[in-house]
Design a protein around this motif. Structure first.
Motif, PDB file in Angstrom:
ATOM      1  N   UNK A   1      10.604   4.556 -17.146  1.00 61.00           N
ATOM      2  CA  UNK A   1      10.084   4.835 -15.790  1.00 61.00           C
ATOM      3  C   UNK A   1      11.265   5.280 -14.922  1.00 61.00           C
ATOM      4  N   UNK A   2      11.231   6.564 -14.515  1.00 60.11           N
ATOM      5  CA  UNK A   2      12.277   7.114 -13.642  1.00 60.11           C
ATOM      6  C   UNK A   2      11.804   7.083 -12.190  1.00 60.11           C
ATOM      7  N   UNK A   3      12.692   6.718 -11.339  1.00 65.13           N
ATOM      8  CA  UNK A   3      12.346   6.675  -9.906  1.00 65.13           C
ATOM      9  C   UNK A   3      13.480   7.260  -9.078  1.00 65.13           C
TER      10      UNK A   3
ATOM     11  N   UNK B   1       0.839  -1.187   0.000  1.00 70.49           N
ATOM     12  CA  UNK B   1       0.000   0.000   0.000  1.00 70.49           C
ATOM     13  C   UNK B   1       0.872   1.232   0.000  1.00 70.49           C
ATOM     14  N   UNK B   2       0.308   2.355  -0.437  1.00 72.51           N
ATOM     15  CA  UNK B   2       1.020   3.632  -0.358  1.00 72.51           C
ATOM     16  C   UNK B   2       0.416   4.317   0.864  1.00 72.51           C
ATOM     17  N   UNK B   3       1.125   4.237   1.965  1.00 72.14           N
ATOM     18  CA  UNK B   3       0.512   4.621   3.238  1.00 72.14           C
ATOM     19  C   UNK B   3       0.608   6.125   3.487  1.00 72.14           C
ATOM     20  N   UNK B   4      -0.342   6.621   4.271  1.00 70.38           N
ATOM     21  CA  UNK B   4      -0.355   8.054   4.607  1.00 70.38           C
ATOM     22  C   UNK B   4      -0.154   8.223   6.103  1.00 70.38           C
TER      23      UNK B   4
ATOM     24  N   UNK C   1       9.438  10.870   0.342  1.00 70.26           N
ATOM     25  CA  UNK C   1       9.346   9.656  -0.479  1.00 70.26           C
ATOM     26  C   UNK C   1       8.421   9.868  -1.689  1.00 70.26           C
ATOM     27  N   UNK C   2       7.540  10.858  -1.574  1.00 68.67           N
ATOM     28  CA  UNK C   2       6.675  11.152  -2.708  1.00 68.67           C
ATOM     29  C   UNK C   2       7.375  11.978  -3.788  1.00 68.67           C
TER      30      UNK C   2
ATOM     31  N   UNK D   1       5.655  12.807   8.926  1.00 70.99           N
ATOM     32  CA  UNK D   1       4.902  13.357   7.778  1.00 70.99           C
ATOM     33  C   UNK D   1       5.874  13.859   6.696  1.00 70.99           C
ATOM     34  N   UNK D   2       6.943  14.545   7.139  1.00 74.23           N
ATOM     35  CA  UNK D   2       7.915  15.057   6.154  1.00 74.23           C
ATOM     36  C   UNK D   2       8.586  13.896   5.412  1.00 74.23           C
TER      37      UNK D   2
END
Ligand code: NAD
Length: 543
Positions: A171-173, A4-7, A160-161, A154-155
């Motif tokens: 696809x660049x990451x 998952x992409x967690x928040x 990571x985003x 949070x930061x």
């Protein structure tokens, strides 16, 4: 592996509890203070999660009650420095590979534990070990530390985003890797939260840490380590050692896997460490990150249009809370001649109500300075001012170290704009005021900018908007944290990112995303989804 992409929960600043009479928090804090006073704590080092004790036990005393013994800490030597580095490096791979959300969860849990069951303990340890009153302990050891953990999580998510664009077929990451080695955290005595953050900020991003606190903060450092452990921090990620600075420095700064210094303390020590690192630069596997927040000579500048009452309150709170031992504390003020009589009367009124004593008695605004070395240094400036023809003590000026290291809030009136106490960091409850002719405001702005090598915090008091605008520009580089009609202390995580320029530090802004960027070394990854299979570009054909 994350599915998952967690928040991270949106952080809010931890509310500062009031400790008003009859409040639950006051009752709990008083009980904890009494409990800590009734025992002597044995304080080991923490290396690889193990408690390490030595033959050399050093006693710890409250700065305000030196006859009382709070406990003993176990002093380490070079073998413990080496063991701490080895433990950190051993823990590195597993910690780096742990999903970021689990690393975040450790510190979010630490925040919740501190907001709840650890709050009274952390505050009481800070009050007794560092002589803070209940309010000063609450805003530091509880609220600021909680905020550091929650906002940094949070930061981290925001970092990571941060991802690059990708052209068609590509696809660049960006992978935000921790540093390749270990981070050395060296913390000062004056803020329990800063000590915790110097370790926790790099650790959250996946780094491993060797932590050497100031000797005079060890009593609350133990509570921080217990908090980390209870929150689930794996063994070896943060290793806490008690050695003299140079004993640790001599080994750390020679180590090929030294990857970063996270320092808060005096300018002199930081410059010394920077030189050492520079001299050893060829020995390291990577270029180490050097982050240091250091000294200050923080100013309050009043324009003739300022509100005299607001100015006076800012002077008293800004200069004397926690005995002026905040890096942000006002230590020089420039007041126009036309306002001086009123400001002097206001300050005199406030100071006549302020009492000084043991923080266990909640009525005291002022407590003791940290230790004998600080007491002797601060009192020597006062003694010199008493003798100088260029200075006059207008308030305070008394000091006594028979029971604890008590120095009265002191105001020196300087007769020359370059008097010593207008230029040098004193780090105690001493404010120097320079009264200038109203017609010389512009010259005074230049004085403020150029009198000291520091640029940490500063405040302008004025009602005239044009003056505020012009002064903001002229003082752009005089302070990293700049206040308009407010005292220069009390920065809040997420609201006023903290740090100074010039001799005050690298200005990497603790309590903001900017600081966290220093603890990562991104890897750019380009994946070609449709790689070419012929070396020839179309231009190679003439027709
Ligand atoms: P300090 O410089 O005396 O000590 C800081 C740390 O450095 C301590 O852990 C000390 O043991 C260690 N140290 C000293 N010499 C060393 C050496 N040779 N090698 C390795 N480590 C060494 O500072 P302090 O008295 O604890 O704290 C007060 C100072 O910190 C003031 O100058 C204040 O302005 C500054 N400060 C700055 C900020 C900021 O954000 N800018 C915040 C808090 C404190």
């Amino acid at each position: 592996m994350s599915l998952g992409i967690f928040k991270i929960p949106t952080p809010k600043n931890e509310p500062v509890l009031s400790y008003a009479p009859g409040s639950k928090e006051k009752e709990e804090l008083k009980k904890e203070l009494a409990r800590l006073k009734s025992v002597q704590v044995d304080i080991p080092m923490y290396i690889n999660g193990k408690e390490v004790r030595t033959e050399e036990k050093i006693s710890i005393h409250p700065p305000h009650e030196i006859s009382h013994t709070l406990g003993h800490y176990h002093k380490g030597d070079s073998s413990h420095v080496n063991a701490a580095i080895d433990a950190a490096l051993k823990a590195r791979t597993a910690w780096e590979l742990m999903p970021w959300e689990d690393r975040a969860a450790v510190f979010l849990k630490a925040a919740d534990l501190l907001a709840g069951p650890y709050r009274a303990r952390m505050n009481a340890a800070t009050m007794l070990g560092q002589s803070k009153n209940a309010y000063q302990a609450e805003i530091d050891a509880a609220c600021e530390m909680i905020d550091f953990f929650r906002f940094n999580a949070k930061y981290m998510e925001e970092i990571y985003h941060i991802q690059p664009e990708s052209a068609p077929g590509i696809w660049n990451r960006l992978e935000h890797r921790p540093l390749e080695g270990f981070v050395f955290a060296i913390s000062p005595f004056n803020f329990t939260s800063i000590a915790a953050n110097l370790c926790a900020a790099p650790a959250m991003l996946g780094n491993v840490v060797v932590w050497k606190p100031a000797e005079t903060q060890i009593y609350s450092a133990k509570v921080i380590m217990e908090l980390f452990k209870e929150a689930g921090l794996p063994d070896g990620v943060i290793n806490l050692i008690y050695t003299d600075g140079p004993v640790a420095g001599d080994i750390v700064f020679e180590h090929p896997e030294f990857a970063g210094l996270h320092f808060t303390g005096s300018t002199g020590v930081f410059q010394q460490l920077w030189k050492l690192i520079g001299n050893n630069i060829h020995k390291y596997n990577t270029y180490p990150r050097i982050v240091g927040e250091t000294g200050g000579k923080d100013f309050i500048l009043a324009h003739p249009s300022a509100d005299a009452d607001a100015l006076s309150t800012a002077i008293v709170r800004g200069a004397f809370e926690f005995q002026g031992q905040k890096c942000s504390a006002a230590s020089r003020a420039y007041v126009p001649e036309s306002m001086w009589a009123k400001v002097k009367a206001n300050i005199g009124q406030d100071l006549s109500n302020i009492t000084m004593g043991n923080p266990e008695d909640f009525t005291h605004f002022v407590n003791a300075v940290i230790d004998e070395r600080a007491f002797d240094k601060i009192s020597s400036y006062i003694a010199a001012a008493k003798k100088s023809k260029d200075a006059e003590i207008v308030f305070g000026g008394n000091y006594n170290k028979s029971e604890g290291y008590f120095i009265e809030p002191t105001i020196i009136l300087a007769k020359t704009p370059d008097y010593t106490t207008l230029c040098e960091e004193i780090f105690g409850p001493v404010l120097t005021i320079y009264v200038y002719p109203d017609s010389q405001f512009d010259e005074t702005v230049t004085l403020v900018d150029q009198t000291s090598p520091y640029a940490l915090t500063g405040a302008i008091f004025a009602q005239d908007r044009e003056v505020i605008t012009a002064t903001n520009i002229k003082l752009r580089n005089a302070a990293g944290n700049y206040y308009i009609n407010d005292k220069p202390t009390g920065a809040v995580v997420g609201q006023q990112p903290f740090g100074g320029g010039r001799a005050s530090g690298t200005n990497d802004k603790a309590g903001s995303i900017l600081n966290l960027f220093r603890w990562i070394s991104p890897r750019t990854m380009k994946e070609n989804l449709n790689p070419p299979k012929d070396y020839r570009y179309p231009f190679l054909q003439e027709k």
